[in-house]
Design a protein around this motif. Structure first.
Motif, PDB file in Angstrom:
ATOM      1  N   TYR A  39      33.354  80.643  48.820  1.00 55.27           N
ATOM      2  CA  TYR A  39      32.973  79.266  49.120  1.00 55.27           C
ATOM      3  C   TYR A  39      34.150  78.563  49.771  1.00 55.27           C
ATOM      4  CZ  TYR A  39      28.890  80.009  46.106  1.00 55.27           C
ATOM      5  OH  TYR A  39      27.725  80.479  45.552  1.00 55.27           O
ATOM      6  N   SER A  40      33.836  77.475  50.451  1.00 54.79           N
ATOM      7  CA  SER A  40      34.867  76.755  51.184  1.00 54.79           C
ATOM      8  C   SER A  40      35.998  76.315  50.261  1.00 54.79           C
ATOM      9  CB  SER A  40      34.241  75.533  51.863  1.00 54.79           C
ATOM     10  OG  SER A  40      35.204  74.825  52.594  1.00 54.79           O
ATOM     11  N   ARG A  41      37.223  76.548  50.677  1.00 56.89           N
ATOM     12  CA  ARG A  41      38.424  76.148  49.953  1.00 56.89           C
ATOM     13  C   ARG A  41      38.595  76.863  48.614  1.00 56.89           C
ATOM     14  NH1 ARG A  41      41.592  73.218  53.594  1.00 56.89           N
ATOM     15  NH2 ARG A  41      40.165  72.143  54.984  1.00 56.89           N
ATOM     16  N   LYS A  42      37.910  77.992  48.452  1.00 60.52           N
ATOM     17  CA  LYS A  42      38.042  78.792  47.238  1.00 60.52           C
ATOM     18  C   LYS A  42      38.502  80.196  47.603  1.00 60.52           C
ATOM     19  CE  LYS A  42      36.082  75.715  44.447  1.00 60.52           C
ATOM     20  NZ  LYS A  42      36.785  75.086  43.302  1.00 60.52           N
ATOM     21  N   GLY A  43      38.915  80.959  46.606  1.00 60.35           N
ATOM     22  CA  GLY A  43      39.257  82.348  46.838  1.00 60.35           C
ATOM     23  C   GLY A  43      38.022  83.235  46.822  1.00 60.35           C
ATOM     24  N   PRO A  44      38.119  84.436  47.373  1.00 63.20           N
ATOM     25  CA  PRO A  44      36.987  85.373  47.336  1.00 63.20           C
ATOM     26  C   PRO A  44      36.630  85.743  45.895  1.00 63.20           C
ATOM     27  CG  PRO A  44      38.653  86.070  48.931  1.00 63.20           C
ATOM     28  CD  PRO A  44      39.261  84.972  48.122  1.00 63.20           C
ATOM     29  N   GLU A  45      35.333  85.897  45.671  1.00 60.34           N
ATOM     30  CA  GLU A  45      34.814  86.246  44.352  1.00 60.34           C
ATOM     31  C   GLU A  45      33.997  87.521  44.497  1.00 60.34           C
ATOM     32  OE1 GLU A  45      31.462  84.276  41.339  1.00 60.34           O
ATOM     33  OE2 GLU A  45      31.694  83.595  43.389  1.00 60.34           O
ATOM     34  N   LEU A  46      34.302  88.522  43.677  1.00 55.19           N
ATOM     35  CA  LEU A  46      33.598  89.792  43.789  1.00 55.19           C
ATOM     36  C   LEU A  46      32.131  89.642  43.409  1.00 55.19           C
ATOM     37  CD1 LEU A  46      33.821  92.888  44.281  1.00 55.19           C
ATOM     38  CD2 LEU A  46      34.142  93.096  41.801  1.00 55.19           C
ATOM     39  N   LEU A  47      31.266  90.106  44.311  1.00 57.63           N
ATOM     40  CA  LEU A  47      29.830  90.153  44.009  1.00 57.63           C
ATOM     41  C   LEU A  47      29.449  91.516  43.455  1.00 57.63           C
ATOM     42  CD1 LEU A  47      28.027  88.456  47.039  1.00 57.63           C
ATOM     43  CD2 LEU A  47      27.989  87.715  44.653  1.00 57.63           C
TER      44      LEU A  47
ATOM     45  N   ALA B  93      45.978  87.910  44.228  1.00 62.53           N
ATOM     46  CA  ALA B  93      44.947  88.499  43.376  1.00 62.53           C
ATOM     47  C   ALA B  93      45.625  89.302  42.276  1.00 62.53           C
ATOM     48  CB  ALA B  93      44.014  89.402  44.191  1.00 62.53           C
ATOM     49  N   SER B  94      44.927  89.469  41.171  1.00 56.64           N
ATOM     50  CA  SER B  94      45.475  90.300  40.106  1.00 56.64           C
ATOM     51  C   SER B  94      44.373  91.165  39.508  1.00 56.64           C
ATOM     52  CB  SER B  94      46.144  89.445  39.022  1.00 56.64           C
ATOM     53  OG  SER B  94      45.200  88.735  38.240  1.00 56.64           O
ATOM     54  N   SER B  95      44.794  92.258  38.906  1.00 53.91           N
ATOM     55  CA  SER B  95      43.841  93.148  38.243  1.00 53.91           C
ATOM     56  C   SER B  95      44.518  93.837  37.078  1.00 53.91           C
ATOM     57  CB  SER B  95      43.271  94.181  39.226  1.00 53.91           C
ATOM     58  OG  SER B  95      44.255  95.144  39.578  1.00 53.91           O
ATOM     59  N   GLN B  96      43.699  94.290  36.145  1.00 52.37           N
ATOM     60  CA  GLN B  96      44.235  95.093  35.057  1.00 52.37           C
ATOM     61  C   GLN B  96      44.609  96.469  35.602  1.00 52.37           C
ATOM     62  OE1 GLN B  96      40.721  94.304  32.353  1.00 52.37           O
ATOM     63  NE2 GLN B  96      42.383  94.094  30.888  1.00 52.37           N
ATOM     64  N   ASP B  97      45.182  97.271  34.743  1.00 51.49           N
ATOM     65  CA  ASP B  97      45.567  98.622  35.158  1.00 51.49           C
ATOM     66  C   ASP B  97      44.868  99.610  34.235  1.00 51.49           C
ATOM     67  OD1 ASP B  97      48.652 100.506  35.535  1.00 51.49           O
ATOM     68  OD2 ASP B  97      46.783 100.547  36.645  1.00 51.49           O
ATOM     69  N   LEU B  98      43.561  99.784  34.489  1.00 47.89           N
ATOM     70  CA  LEU B  98      42.754 100.649  33.642  1.00 47.89           C
ATOM     71  C   LEU B  98      42.540 101.978  34.346  1.00 47.89           C
ATOM     72  CD1 LEU B  98      40.178  97.932  32.588  1.00 47.89           C
ATOM     73  CD2 LEU B  98      42.183  98.716  31.323  1.00 47.89           C
ATOM     74  N   THR B  99      43.007 103.043  33.762  1.00 52.01           N
ATOM     75  CA  THR B  99      42.956 104.353  34.405  1.00 52.01           C
ATOM     76  C   THR B  99      41.529 104.872  34.437  1.00 52.01           C
ATOM     77  OG1 THR B  99      45.152 104.823  33.542  1.00 52.01           O
ATOM     78  CG2 THR B  99      43.873 106.700  34.335  1.00 52.01           C
ATOM     79  N   GLY B 100      41.141 105.383  35.598  1.00 58.94           N
ATOM     80  CA  GLY B 100      39.869 106.089  35.694  1.00 58.94           C
ATOM     81  C   GLY B 100      38.670 105.229  36.011  1.00 58.94           C
ATOM     82  N   GLY B 108      42.956  84.192  43.564  1.00 57.27           N
ATOM     83  CA  GLY B 108      43.248  82.781  43.408  1.00 57.27           C
ATOM     84  C   GLY B 108      42.640  81.979  44.555  1.00 57.27           C
ATOM     85  N   PRO B 109      42.763  80.646  44.495  1.00 66.28           N
ATOM     86  CA  PRO B 109      42.152  79.787  45.509  1.00 66.28           C
ATOM     87  C   PRO B 109      42.909  79.790  46.838  1.00 66.28           C
ATOM     88  CG  PRO B 109      43.354  78.462  43.935  1.00 66.28           C
ATOM     89  CD  PRO B 109      43.403  79.875  43.425  1.00 66.28           C
ATOM     90  N   GLY B 110      44.109  80.327  46.849  1.00 67.97           N
ATOM     91  CA  GLY B 110      44.875  80.388  48.082  1.00 67.97           C
ATOM     92  C   GLY B 110      45.807  79.207  48.275  1.00 67.97           C
TER      93      GLY B 110
END
Lengths: 110, 116
Positions: A39-47, B93-100, B108-110
């Motif tokens: 969405y505008s002014r937001k970060g990408p969100e996984l679908l 962006a961040s993510s966990q570190d889950l093997t497999g 984040g919003p940027g």
């Protein structure tokens, strides 16, 4: 040639329509394929994400990957005005550092 | 649970100045990524931290960009000196570190950077 190609649109559809969004890619090593909504002014969100070829369904959304033709699709059924956003496809071969398409801007008109 | 946060949301600087962007990942996420989107282009990968170590910095455009993640928590991305072509939106962006299994990246919003 870009690694992931996507028609930037904009794409406008009436509420309730079926939306088809598509990407092509060039790197045959890609194994993970993702669709993000932004969405505008937001970060990408996984679908949704898909590993290798096949279909995956989640509510009104269906993702398809055809590795033989290097083609990625996202279908949205019964589209709603709240679906209006930019849709980004992404691909990767390790599930870590993504290669994004430029995004397709979708407007669903009430 | 708080998501990925970034600061500032918008920065306007003049060419030649220095800017530092900050990213706070989701608590417990060992993986932290920086991406950027310049005007009209796609989001591009810059680098990837696993805890405090740089796992992959192949996307960093040049040595004017310096990323750090001291202590494996928040990260900073410094641009010094900034050039006009550095303008764009910088995502973390961040993510966990889950093997497999697949590790979802949460964005984040940027930070929108404008270099004049």
């Amino acid at each position: 040639q870009k690694e992931v190609e996507q028609d930037p649109g904009p794409l406008s559809v009436p509420e309730g329509a079926i939306v088809s969004l598509n990407c092509t890619y060039s790197n045959s090593a890609f194994q993970y394929f993702m669709w993000y909504r932004q969405y505008s002014r937001k970060g990408p969100e996984l679908l949704m994400y898909t590993y290798s070829s096949g279909n995956k369904e989640d509510g009104r959304f269906t993702a398809q990957v055809d590795k033989s033709s290097k083609y990625i699709s996202l279908f949205i059924r019964d589209s709603q005005p709240s679906d209006s956003a930019t849709y980004l496809c992404a691909a990767d071969n390790y599930g870590q550092n993504f290669v994004f398409g430029p995004g397709t801007r979708l407007s669903v008109l009430p | 649970e708080a998501g990925v946060t970034q600061f500032p949301s918008h920065s306007v600087i003049e060419k030649g100045q220095t800017v530092t962007l900050r990213c706070d990942p989701i608590s417990g996420h060992d993986n932290l990524y920086w991406y950027r989107r310049v005007m009209g282009k796609e989001i591009k990968f810059l680098l990837h931290f696993v805890k405090e170590s740089k796992q992959d910095e192949s996307g960093m455009p040049n040595n004017r960009f310096l990323a750090e993640r001291t202590g494996g928590t928040y990260s900073t991305l410094k641009v010094q000196p900034a050039e006009l072509e550095d303008s764009g939106v910088y995502f973390c962006a961040s993510s966990q570190d889950l093997t497999g299994i697949y590790n979802e990246q949460f964005f984040g919003p940027g930070t929108r950077l404008t270099v004049l």
